[in-house]
Design a protein around this motif. Sequence first.
Motif, mmCIF file in Angstrom:
data_model
loop_
_atom_site.group_PDB
_atom_site.id
_atom_site.type_symbol
_atom_site.label_atom_id
_atom_site.label_comp_id
_atom_site.label_asym_id
_atom_site.label_seq_id
_atom_site.Cartn_x
_atom_site.Cartn_y
_atom_site.Cartn_z
ATOM 1 N N SER A 10 0.822 -1.197 0.000
ATOM 2 C CA SER A 10 0.000 0.000 0.000
ATOM 3 C C SER A 10 0.868 1.265 0.000
ATOM 4 O O SER A 10 1.890 1.332 -0.660
ATOM 5 N N ILE A 11 0.478 2.266 0.780
ATOM 6 C CA ILE A 11 1.137 3.570 0.769
ATOM 7 C C ILE A 11 2.544 3.519 1.360
ATOM 8 O O ILE A 11 3.353 4.436 1.152
ATOM 9 N N ALA A 12 2.893 2.431 2.062
ATOM 10 C CA ALA A 12 4.237 2.307 2.626
ATOM 11 C C ALA A 12 5.317 2.375 1.557
ATOM 12 O O ALA A 12 6.462 2.753 1.843
ATOM 13 N N VAL A 13 4.974 2.043 0.313
ATOM 14 C CA VAL A 13 5.953 2.069 -0.771
ATOM 15 C C VAL A 13 6.536 3.476 -0.957
ATOM 16 O O VAL A 13 7.694 3.632 -1.365
ATOM 17 N N ILE A 14 5.770 4.509 -0.631
ATOM 18 C CA ILE A 14 6.237 5.885 -0.788
ATOM 19 C C ILE A 14 7.377 6.199 0.190
ATOM 20 O O ILE A 14 8.311 6.919 -0.132
ATOM 21 N N TYR A 15 7.280 5.666 1.394
ATOM 22 C CA TYR A 15 8.247 5.974 2.446
ATOM 23 C C TYR A 15 9.406 4.991 2.500
ATOM 24 O O TYR A 15 10.423 5.247 3.151
ATOM 25 N N SER A 16 9.274 3.882 1.823
ATOM 26 C CA SER A 16 10.174 2.739 1.989
ATOM 27 C C SER A 16 11.569 2.974 1.424
ATOM 28 O O SER A 16 11.748 3.236 0.231
ATOM 29 N N GLY A 17 12.584 2.813 2.269
ATOM 30 C CA GLY A 17 13.952 2.805 1.771
ATOM 31 C C GLY A 17 14.246 1.562 0.953
ATOM 32 O O GLY A 17 15.011 1.603 -0.010
ATOM 33 N N THR A 18 13.639 0.444 1.332
ATOM 34 C CA THR A 18 13.792 -0.796 0.566
ATOM 35 C C THR A 18 13.398 -0.588 -0.888
ATOM 36 O O THR A 18 14.144 -0.926 -1.815
ATOM 37 N N ARG A 48 -2.587 -4.468 -7.800
ATOM 38 C CA ARG A 48 -2.362 -3.024 -7.743
ATOM 39 C C ARG A 48 -2.117 -2.599 -6.299
ATOM 40 O O ARG A 48 -2.438 -3.328 -5.355
ATOM 41 N N GLN A 49 -1.555 -1.423 -6.166
ATOM 42 C CA GLN A 49 -1.308 -0.852 -4.844
ATOM 43 C C GLN A 49 -2.627 -0.460 -4.197
ATOM 44 O O GLN A 49 -3.466 0.195 -4.812
ATOM 45 N N THR A 50 -2.805 -0.844 -2.945
ATOM 46 C CA THR A 50 -4.013 -0.476 -2.214
ATOM 47 C C THR A 50 -4.073 1.027 -2.010
ATOM 48 O O THR A 50 -3.083 1.664 -1.623
ATOM 49 N N ASP A 51 -5.231 1.607 -2.291
ATOM 50 C CA ASP A 51 -5.450 3.049 -2.078
ATOM 51 C C ASP A 51 -5.834 3.250 -0.616
ATOM 52 O O ASP A 51 -7.011 3.244 -0.250
ATOM 53 N N LYS A 109 -12.184 -0.776 -1.621
ATOM 54 C CA LYS A 109 -13.033 -1.951 -1.863
ATOM 55 C C LYS A 109 -13.013 -2.369 -3.338
ATOM 56 O O LYS A 109 -13.850 -3.142 -3.793
ATOM 57 N N GLY A 110 -12.033 -1.860 -4.079
ATOM 58 C CA GLY A 110 -12.012 -2.089 -5.522
ATOM 59 C C GLY A 110 -11.498 -3.443 -5.963
ATOM 60 O O GLY A 110 -11.631 -3.818 -7.128
ATOM 61 N N GLY A 111 -10.919 -4.204 -5.050
ATOM 62 C CA GLY A 111 -10.445 -5.539 -5.402
ATOM 63 C C GLY A 111 -9.079 -5.550 -6.066
ATOM 64 O O GLY A 111 -8.577 -4.533 -6.541
ATOM 65 N N ASN A 112 -8.463 -6.730 -6.082
ATOM 66 C CA ASN A 112 -7.157 -6.984 -6.702
ATOM 67 C C ASN A 112 -6.067 -6.068 -6.153
ATOM 68 O O ASN A 112 -5.240 -5.554 -6.901
ATOM 69 N N THR A 113 -6.060 -5.851 -4.839
ATOM 70 C CA THR A 113 -5.026 -5.025 -4.227
ATOM 71 C C THR A 113 -3.983 -5.891 -3.534
ATOM 72 O O THR A 113 -4.213 -7.076 -3.253
#
Length: 258
Positions: free
Chosen positions: A106-114, A186-189, A219-223
């Motif tokens: 999810s949104i952690a990808v924005i902050y992630s150093g990894t 997809r990335q969860t919103d 609730k859009g699915g495929n996250t």
Amino acid sequence: MQKPLILISNDDSIASKGIKTLATIMSQLGEVVVVAPDSHQSGMGHAITLDRPLRVSEVHNFLPDVKAYKCSGTPADCVKFGKHYILKGRKIDLVVSGINHGSNSSIAVIYSGTMSAAIEAAIEGIPAIGFSLCEFGADIEFSHGEPYIKQIAQTILQNGLPHGVALNVNIPAKSEEAIKGIKICRQTDALFRETFEERKDPYGRAYYWMDGYLQNDDKGGNTDEDALKENYIAIVPVQFDLTDYKAIDILKSIKLGE
């Protein structure tokens, strides 16, 4: 036949169990060189070091047949230094980052150093993957995900990735149920809702600890969050191009510019 050249980094530092596990797996696929931070760099995002020199030194006896270096900089610094100094003039076939101790869904990808280490490689046109395990702790169990990590890396070595794309791979924590497989999603919103706890130091001065939780109303699915809850490995292709192409026409339609 020449082995593929694989550069490894992370944000949990050169001393983490995750990076040694990842280097052990990647050594089955090619020549491995590790350049990783000398201290914890979680949450650094895509920061780079511009206001002070980088200190880099070789780590001896890291793993057999693996050259390893620790760097005073960020994960993005490590990939830059690995490509442009340690491996200067050599073609890197794959960059892998991790295995992170904790989820980067999810949104952690924005902050992630990894993931910033992986995205830095994608900027350079190198196929890249960030691996994370959805469990915290210094001595967590990675073994259930190891065959999948090898499979994913091997597939990308053989087939490559579109230019500018890196893979964000999140692996469920080990449980009594076996991993069901891999889902491309997809990335969860969702949003990370912060809370701040005020405390006092011995001199009575206030300081604050940030905490929070993931607010997931998607609730859009495929996250990726859906896949992880169902005990699948979640793969989200991510890109460094942040342009919202649909919004270009919208902005033109309201006469903001040409």
